[in-house]
Motif scaffolding. Sequence first.
Motif, PDB file in Angstrom:
ATOM      1  N   GLU A  18       0.699  -1.219  -0.113  1.00 56.73           N
ATOM      2  CA  GLU A  18      -0.032  -0.172   0.092  1.00 56.73           C
ATOM      3  C   GLU A  18       0.738   1.254   0.068  1.00 56.73           C
ATOM      4  OE1 GLU A  18      -2.487  -0.583   3.622  1.00 56.73           O
ATOM      5  OE2 GLU A  18      -3.757  -1.752   2.453  1.00 56.73           O
ATOM      6  N   HIS A  21       2.286   1.686  -3.458  1.00 52.94           N
ATOM      7  CA  HIS A  21       1.336   2.266  -4.292  1.00 52.94           C
ATOM      8  C   HIS A  21       1.127   3.769  -4.205  1.00 52.94           C
ATOM      9  CE1 HIS A  21      -2.821   3.216  -5.426  1.00 52.94           C
ATOM     10  NE2 HIS A  21      -2.306   2.503  -6.442  1.00 52.94           N
ATOM     11  N   ASP A  22       1.072   4.248  -2.878  1.00 52.39           N
ATOM     12  CA  ASP A  22       0.854   5.646  -2.839  1.00 52.39           C
ATOM     13  C   ASP A  22       1.911   6.299  -2.909  1.00 52.39           C
ATOM     14  OD1 ASP A  22      -2.003   4.735  -1.823  1.00 52.39           O
ATOM     15  OD2 ASP A  22      -1.368   5.147   0.238  1.00 52.39           O
ATOM     16  N   GLU A  24       3.940   6.000  -5.116  1.00 49.93           N
ATOM     17  CA  GLU A  24       4.052   6.081  -6.693  1.00 49.93           C
ATOM     18  C   GLU A  24       3.208   7.058  -7.326  1.00 49.93           C
ATOM     19  OE1 GLU A  24       3.058   3.314 -10.535  1.00 49.93           O
ATOM     20  OE2 GLU A  24       3.769   2.284  -8.840  1.00 49.93           O
TER      21      GLU A  24
END
Length: 127
Positions: A18, A21-22, A24
């Motif tokens: 997570e 992802h954040d 990125e």
Amino acid sequence: PFGSWHRTGAMMEKPLAEIRHDLELLGIESDDQVKEPEDHIAALCEVMAMLTGEEEALQQAVFNKHLGPWFNSFTRQLESAESANFYKSAAQLCEAFLTLEQVRFSVNTKSSKHKLKIDVKNVTDYE
């Protein structure tokens, strides 16, 4: 000092995915020289420092998702380490600072009608 460990009991779990992802989405890349996973407490504090110039709602979202759920578990674990005298003090400082951030980010940004009030007057009391 890893979010995955404190949230799931195992390394390299969903919390790490997570945060990657954040990061990125935020356009933040880890340095190739850094070998620690991105859910390391120091890395997450560095991300928060990078976001100080951004909107408060973004800072709040990142803190509440990636640091808020587990920093107390981390600092309690560090404070209970029998031979880690320096780190006990570092854990107390970390907990005090992140608790202040938690209070700051606990305000409901969707409605100004109902503000959460938390009494923190004893935060600066020292033994």
